[in-house]
Every structure is written in structure tokens, then in C-alpha cells.
Design an enzyme around this catalytic site. Sequence first.
Site, PDB file in Angstrom:
ATOM      1  N   ASP A 101      26.658  43.571  26.790  1.00 17.03           N
ATOM      2  CA  ASP A 101      27.695  44.406  26.179  1.00 17.03           C
ATOM      3  C   ASP A 101      27.164  45.072  24.904  1.00 17.03           C
ATOM      4  OD1 ASP A 101      29.409  43.487  28.127  1.00 17.03           O
ATOM      5  OD2 ASP A 101      30.255  41.916  26.843  1.00 17.03           O
TER       6      ASP A 101
HETATM    7  N1  URA Z   1      28.661  38.000  29.295  1.00 15.46           N
HETATM    8  C1  URA Z   1      29.407  38.739  28.453  1.00 15.46           C
HETATM    9  O1  URA Z   1      30.599  38.507  28.325  1.00 15.46           O
HETATM   10  N2  URA Z   1      28.818  39.738  27.784  1.00 15.46           N
HETATM   11  C2  URA Z   1      27.501  40.008  27.864  1.00 15.46           C
HETATM   12  O2  URA Z   1      27.020  40.921  27.213  1.00 15.46           O
HETATM   13  C3  URA Z   1      26.735  39.227  28.735  1.00 15.46           C
HETATM   14  C4  URA Z   1      27.332  38.226  29.442  1.00 15.46           C
END
Ligand code: URA
Length: 245
Positions: A101
Amino acid sequence: MRLNKFLAHCGIASRRMCDELIFNGKVIVNNKVVDSPWCEVDLEKDIILVNGKHLKLENKIYIAINKPKDVICTLRDDFKRVRIVDLVPMKERLYPVGRLDYDTTGIILLTNDGDIANRLIHPRYKVEKVYKATLNNILERKDILKLERGVILDDGVHTQPAKCKLLKVLSNGCSIAELVIKEGMKRQVKRMFAAIGYKVIELERVQFAFITSQGLKRGEWRYLTSSEVKMLFKIAGMDQKVASN
Ligand code: URA
């Protein structure tokens, strides 16, 4: 190797765009225009021209980068935010192996080798991902057990059993937990904790397969060593010679 796969391997365009180049008569193999993307080519002997340019198989590149916050893992962004590939200036078309993310930090691989990238993110190959999550509350033992058994996400999907442990209780009532998963669904870690009533305040991926962020500051990257690449091919059940020659 099929002609369209070879063109995509050379990094000139996506597989679909390569098909179009072939259909439009832009690709010549041994002095003849070829109109089928699926024709087999011999990489040792055949001379392949695209728009008059002689193509050679692209060098495969495998990189580990420690992603900072506020960087996106997609290749296109309408908001002109910094992309993870912008941090590794290179003429080759690199792309990330999976996604983190925008606000997640930590280890992510970049490569121009689509075959291994696709396998490493496929749940079939069960690549372990280790996350360190700062939570808005102290993670309780009963909730660790829930994560370990698997939880039901907001979209109804039941997660596979995970490994989880409490690493630290912070003085402000938050805690830091480690979660190890083998799947890679969108926002999975945040959604797993949300499913049992916790909010993830900060998230870092500390390990992807056996590759850690050790020695890499945020935003720093390094080439994987040949033995690391070899191990990744093994994990992905691939023969490195076929894929990278
Ligand atoms: N899980 C998440 O919630 N965000 C990420 O960036 C990676 C795994």
C-alpha cells in the site's frame, strides 16, 4: 519460445501490445513478415526485427528495494505520485512483484522478468511474507489464535492459517505484532486485523520469501545476488536457464 513471449521478454511492450505489433506486420523473422504471435522462434538462430530494429533477449534484472511511505507500487498513477520504479532509474521496464500500500514500508522486489514475478505472487507457490504491524491496541492471545486459524475478511474470504506473535507492548497502549502469511490479497494484513477488531497504524514488510530489508535504508535498493535469484527460481518451481537466457 513463442514470438509474442520473446518480444515481451525483450521489454519492448506488454504481451498484448506485442501481439498488435505482430498483427500489424511490424515483426520480421529471418527476412519474412510474421503474422502469428504464437509462432515458435529459436533464440539462438533466428534474426528478429521489430520496426527494423534487431532484438536481443533482455538482460533479466532482480532488485530488492526498501519501500518508503508515500510511494505507489502501480506503474501508472493519475495523481502523479512517486512510483516505486521511479526510485530505481533504469532503462529497462521494471515492475514490482506484488504490491504494498501507499503507506506501507518495507521489502519489495522489482524485476523485468514477468514469469517469475507472476509465480512469486501466486498463492500456489506459498511464498512467505513477514509483516510488522503497529496496532491501536494490545493484541490479545485469543486474537492471535484467531489469526492463526484464519479469519473471515470483509469480502467473505476465509484466510489461510497464519503465524502471529506479539512483539512489543508500547507505553501508549498500542502494540507491535508480527504476522506471517503465504497469501497476498489486497490490503490483506490490515483487513485481517480489522476482522478481529484492531486497526493497523503502521505496517512494514520485513521479509519476502527469504529476502529481508536488512542493510537497506528506506528508499535504498540492491541487486539480488545470483544465489538469491537461484533460490527464488527454486521457490517458483522454474528452471532459471530457460527463463533468463
Ligand atoms: N497487507 C496490507 O494490508 N497492506 C500491504 O501493503 C501489504 C499487505
